[in-house]
Enzyme design. Structure first.
Site, PDB file in Angstrom:
ATOM      1  N   HIS A  21     -12.383  -7.344  15.315  1.00  0.00           N
ATOM      2  CA  HIS A  21     -12.024  -8.383  14.350  1.00  0.00           C
ATOM      3  C   HIS A  21     -12.586  -9.763  14.672  1.00  0.00           C
ATOM      4  CE1 HIS A  21      -9.078  -9.503  17.369  1.00  0.00           C
ATOM      5  NE2 HIS A  21      -8.993 -10.667  16.764  1.00  0.00           N
TER       6      HIS A  21
HETATM    7  C1  UD1 Z   1      -6.099 -14.382  14.359  1.00  0.00           C
HETATM    8  C2  UD1 Z   1      -6.171 -15.157  15.671  1.00  0.00           C
HETATM    9  C3  UD1 Z   1      -6.757 -14.269  16.758  1.00  0.00           C
HETATM   10  C4  UD1 Z   1      -6.040 -12.944  16.856  1.00  0.00           C
HETATM   11  C5  UD1 Z   1      -6.059 -12.280  15.479  1.00  0.00           C
HETATM   12  C6  UD1 Z   1      -5.347 -10.937  15.497  1.00  0.00           C
HETATM   13  C7  UD1 Z   1      -6.607 -17.591  15.539  1.00  0.00           C
HETATM   14  C8  UD1 Z   1      -7.641 -18.618  15.756  1.00  0.00           C
HETATM   15  N1  UD1 Z   1      -7.037 -16.314  15.570  1.00  0.00           N
HETATM   16  O1  UD1 Z   1      -7.414 -14.163  13.899  1.00  0.00           O
HETATM   17  O2  UD1 Z   1      -6.650 -14.940  18.001  1.00  0.00           O
HETATM   18  O3  UD1 Z   1      -6.664 -12.118  17.810  1.00  0.00           O
HETATM   19  O4  UD1 Z   1      -5.419 -13.163  14.553  1.00  0.00           O
HETATM   20  O5  UD1 Z   1      -5.206 -10.391  14.245  1.00  0.00           O
HETATM   21  O6  UD1 Z   1      -5.468 -17.924  15.354  1.00  0.00           O
HETATM   22  N2  UD1 Z   1      -5.068 -11.621   6.626  1.00  0.00           N
HETATM   23  C9  UD1 Z   1      -4.395 -10.663   5.910  1.00  0.00           C
HETATM   24  N3  UD1 Z   1      -3.087 -10.473   6.199  1.00  0.00           N
HETATM   25  C10 UD1 Z   1      -2.447 -11.184   7.150  1.00  0.00           C
HETATM   26  C11 UD1 Z   1      -3.157 -12.144   7.879  1.00  0.00           C
HETATM   27  C12 UD1 Z   1      -4.480 -12.346   7.612  1.00  0.00           C
HETATM   28  O7  UD1 Z   1      -4.927 -10.008   5.042  1.00  0.00           O
HETATM   29  O8  UD1 Z   1      -1.234 -10.965   7.360  1.00  0.00           O
HETATM   30  C13 UD1 Z   1      -6.486 -11.865   6.335  1.00  0.00           C
HETATM   31  C14 UD1 Z   1      -6.705 -13.316   5.988  1.00  0.00           C
HETATM   32  O9  UD1 Z   1      -6.592 -13.555   4.641  1.00  0.00           O
HETATM   33  C15 UD1 Z   1      -8.091 -13.578   6.515  1.00  0.00           C
HETATM   34  C16 UD1 Z   1      -8.245 -12.600   7.647  1.00  0.00           C
HETATM   35  O10 UD1 Z   1      -7.215 -11.629   7.503  1.00  0.00           O
HETATM   36  O11 UD1 Z   1      -9.054 -13.301   5.552  1.00  0.00           O
HETATM   37  C17 UD1 Z   1      -8.208 -13.274   8.961  1.00  0.00           C
HETATM   38  O12 UD1 Z   1      -6.924 -13.822   9.264  1.00  0.00           O
HETATM   39  P1  UD1 Z   1      -6.766 -15.150  10.183  1.00  0.00           P
HETATM   40  O13 UD1 Z   1      -5.338 -15.383  10.496  1.00  0.00           O
HETATM   41  O14 UD1 Z   1      -7.531 -16.249   9.587  1.00  0.00           O
HETATM   42  O15 UD1 Z   1      -7.519 -14.900  11.539  1.00  0.00           O
HETATM   43  P2  UD1 Z   1      -7.690 -13.622  12.422  1.00  0.00           P
HETATM   44  O16 UD1 Z   1      -9.123 -13.262  12.344  1.00  0.00           O
HETATM   45  O17 UD1 Z   1      -6.677 -12.586  12.061  1.00  0.00           O
END
Ligand code: UD1
Length: 381
Positions: free
Chosen positions: A219
């Site tokens: 990820h």
């Molecule tokens: C975040 C953390 C990372 C952790 C990871 C685990 C930071 C900087 N990064 O990164 O350290 O290892 O989480 O998952 O805080 N999304 C969903 N559902 C959710 C949450 C997110 O669909 O419940 C989607 C969002 O819309 C986005 C993507 O997943 O497009 C990424 O989510 P985001 O929280 O921005 O960062 P992560 O890459 O998950």
């Protein structure tokens, strides 16, 4: 003479994203079972919000419903961090905690730390001092800044204190407590969901995990946001899957990029089972039964070391060097030849055995609770 019992305002325990939940669950239990109990409030920033990424993990880990949910949701790093800060400030004013306890390195960790320190509320950071020395990782920035301003720093491995000392941090602020992530691994060992069952739950053929199999998670933006890099990694996984069936628990970011870049056909569904993000007990069961794990996650590098399962990490660096030095982890980066050689070695029975590091013993949260109780200032009578 017995020590006078302190009257404490609650400790405000902050979680935001998936990797926070397994760290906070044992801490909340240890605060409650400390003698005398340490009052606590659970605040969820809502950085991760959906069932797969958040709600199911709460159930699996026995986390209570959050007392407060800031419901910030997704956004750019700036938007997410700023939104947590804006919403956290009035909450802090309202609840007046004795301290704010943050874990890990996600955007919520830094956002809540910044707000609290500027308001003079003490901050305790669990999992302090880990460094990848790669400032392109957003988490590295969050770690550096959180540790600079937090008041009490709990470390998971001894090398973390050396990193903190190099950054001019007074070691009187640092306490080596061990790894709370492993407290959760130990607490859930007996309840892990068998891999075959997890595949059946998703209407997939459990025969895929009947013999040897590997588990994959990916990820990191550096691995999944660039079409060439993502294609390179998927091509490699396709190659590995010819010798070893794989179960890929896919993060929403990765799934959406695979679709966006048109890479859906790279993995053969007969050899790679693609699942949504998994619950905690499902993931423990999948990893526990695996021959190897391929990942870019920080947490999985630690959990595989605790479980004794060889881990090939698809990153150039790690902020958790003890997993390489003592555990079962090997850094591979994006090097295809190294990956295929690493897999072949493990399949030949020559994978890293490793040993469990000091204080990765299931009792880290108890050490934190004991130290925190001594450190916290009581409410004035
Ligand atoms: C975040 C953390 C990372 C952790 C990871 C685990 C930071 C900087 N990064 O990164 O350290 O290892 O989480 O998952 O805080 N999304 C969903 N559902 C959710 C949450 C997110 O669909 O419940 C989607 C969002 O819309 C986005 C993507 O997943 O497009 C990424 O989510 P985001 O929280 O921005 O960062 P992560 O890459 O998950």
């Amino acid at each position: 003479m017995t020590e006078a019992v302190k009257t404490l305002a609650p400790v405000m325990c902050v979680v935001g994203a998936r990797p926070n939940f397994m760290k906070m669950a044992p801490i909340l239990r240890a605060l409650a079972s400390h003698e005398p109990p340490i009052p606590a409030l659970l605040l969820h920033t809502g950085q991760h919000y959906d069932t797969d990424m958040s709600k199911k993990l709460f159930v699996d880990l026995g986390l209570p419903q959050p007392d407060i949910n800031l419901e910030v949701g997704s956004g750019s790093h700036a938007v997410q961090t700023a939104e947590v800060m804006k919403r956290f400030e009035p909450t802090l004013d309202e609840y007046k905690p004795s301290c704010v306890l943050v874990v890990g390195d996600v955007n919520s960790t830094l956002a809540c730390t910044l707000v609290a320190v500027k308001k003079g509320v003490p901050v305790a950071h669990v999992e302090a001092g880990l460094r990848s020395y790669d400032r392109k990782m957003p988490e590295e920035i969050n770690r550096l800044l959180t540790d600079q301003v937090a008041d009490r720093l709990y470390t998971t491995e001894r090398s973390a204190a050396d990193n903190l000392a190099r950054e001019g941090i007074d070691l009187a602020r640092v306490c080596f407590a061990g790894n709370v992530m492993i407290d959760s691994v130990e607490a859930s060992r007996a309840h892990a969901r068998p891999a075959a069952q997890t595949l059946r739950d998703h209407s997939l053929d459990p025969a895929l995990v009947a013999a040897r199999y590997g588990v994959v998670t990916l990820h990191r933006p550096s691995n999944v946001d660039d079409p060439q890099t993502l294609k390179h990694l998927l091509d490699l996984l396709a190659k590995v899957s010819r010798d070893l069936p794989l179960v890929f628990a896919m993060h929403p970011r990765t799934r959406s990029n695979i679709e966006r870049f048109g890479l859906q056909a790279v993995l053969d569904p007969a050899r790679v089972a693609v699942l949504p993000p998994q619950g905690y007990l499902e993931m423990q069961g999948l990893m526990g039964g695996a021959t190897l794990v391929l990942t870019d996650s920080g947490g999985l590098q630690e959990e595989t070391t605790a479980l004794g399962v060889p881990c090939l990490t698809l990153r150039e660096n790690t902020e958790r060097p003890i997993t390489v030095e003592q555990g079962t982890n090997t850094l591979i980066g994006l090097d295809g030849a190294a990956l295929l050689a690493g897999v072949a070695e493990i399949l030949a029975g020559k994978g890293k055995q490793g040993r469990v590091p000091e204080f990765w013993d299931g009792h880290a949260a108890e050490r934190i609770a004991a130290d925190l109780y001594q450190w916290l200032t009581p409410l004035s009578a």
